[in-house]
Design an enzyme around this catalytic site. Structure first.
Site, PDB file in Angstrom:
ATOM      1  CB  SER A  54      -1.167   0.014   1.183  1.00 44.69           C
ATOM      2  OG  SER A  54      -0.002  -0.437   2.394  1.00 44.69           O
ATOM      3  CG  ASP A  92       2.532  -7.138   1.464  1.00 39.12           C
ATOM      4  OD1 ASP A  92       1.958  -7.441   2.208  1.00 39.12           O
ATOM      5  OD2 ASP A  92       1.652  -6.082   1.054  1.00 39.12           O
ATOM      6  CD  GLU A 124      -2.202  -8.902  -2.485  1.00 38.43           C
ATOM      7  OE1 GLU A 124      -2.494  -8.991  -3.392  1.00 38.43           O
ATOM      8  OE2 GLU A 124      -2.256  -7.342  -1.971  1.00 38.43           O
ATOM      9  CD  GLU A 191      -7.598  -5.767   1.897  1.00 38.92           C
ATOM     10  OE1 GLU A 191      -7.590  -5.181   1.633  1.00 38.92           O
ATOM     11  OE2 GLU A 191      -6.429  -6.444   2.170  1.00 38.92           O
TER      12      GLU A 191
END
Length: 273
Positions: A54, A92, A124, A191
């Site tokens: 992000s 991440d 992810e 999420e």
């Protein structure tokens, strides 16, 4: 004085996440992307600091997370890791750094760990990326999974809406979570999924679950620090609670500074040499 191979018992490690889950103590996580902010957040007592991709949005102004590179993530992660004494530092792996093949995923993971000093990595995806996760775990790197709304796949999903609303997608999410847990992930971020489903996943895995827009049945929560600090305008999804209004505080401060400079009030005699 700390010696060689000394262990700081105050530092939170990946294994502590299992302890948190077993004891029922909720896990607090916030993002950070720079030294100064990470220092403040760490002193505030948060359990984990995530250098999220992000940063692509918050720091670089991109519309999504896809453009950020391994080099850029290393820069942000190194800055954060230098600031933190207490929290587990999680980074991440950015889009494109682990999807091609297992070997490339492991190489990128080891590079990030060596060049940043973070404690763990987050990827992810579910069973589709299991070979990459297993390779990174086999290399000795703690891994946190991420299921539900996975922003790196935003073009596939076609938006940032609620995930796993259908029975089929919910069943896959549960299956993916169990696979990540069995592989050895110490935590899984969930999420933007229904609260009931997130609670079910949490009960079905031995690792910790960290929710964002996933209700209160997870083992912990994560928010983007700029959002919860009220540093931006116009972004206030249902799951976001703002704990400050730094937008107003900072713009007022800047306005006062501009006024004092233009009026020659700053610097005054006591602020001059």
């Amino acid at each position: 004085m700390s010696g060689y191979l000394s262990t700081d018992t105050k530092k939170i490690t990946a294994n502590r996440f299992y302890d948190f889950k077993q004891s029922g103590e909720k896990i607090s996580m916030l993002t950070a992307y720079d030294y100064t902010t990470a220092k403040i957040i760490d002193v505030g007592g948060v359990d984990s600091i995530l250098i999220g991709d992000s940063a692509s949005n918050v720091m670089a102004g991109n519309a999504d997370t896809l453009p950020i590179t391994v080099d850029q993530m290393i820069y942000h992660a190194r800055s954060v890791a230098r600031a933190v004494n207490h929290a587990l530092v999680l980074c991440d792996m950015p889009f494109g750094s682990y999807q091609v093949c297992r070997d490339e995923a492991v190489r990128n993971a080891l590079r990030i760990m060596k060049e940043t000093g973070v404690d763990a990595l987050k990827l992810e995806g579910g069973v589709e990326i299991l070979p990459a996760i297993e390779g990174i775990l086999n290399a000795g790197v703690p891994v946190c999974g991420h299921l539900g709304l996975t922003p790196q796949s935003i073009h596939k999903f076609g938006g940032y809406g609620l995930r796993a609303k259908s029975e089929e997608e919910a069943a896959k999410l549960i299956s993916d979570a169990k696979a990540l847990d069995a592989a050895g992930c110490f935590a899984i971020v969930l999420e933007k999924v229904p609260a009931e489903l997130a609670a079910e996943v949490t009960k079905s895995v031995s690792c910790a679950t960290i929710g964002i827009g996933a209700g209160n049945g997870t083992d912990g929560q994560v928010l983007v620090y700029a959002d919860m600090m009220g540093m931006s305008k116009g972004f206030k999804p249902k799951f976001l609670r703002q704990y400050a209004d730094l937008w107003t505080t900072m713009t007022d401060a800047v306005g006062n500074y501009v006024r004092d400079v233009k009026s020659t009030d700053f610097p005054n005699a006591s602020e001059s040499y």
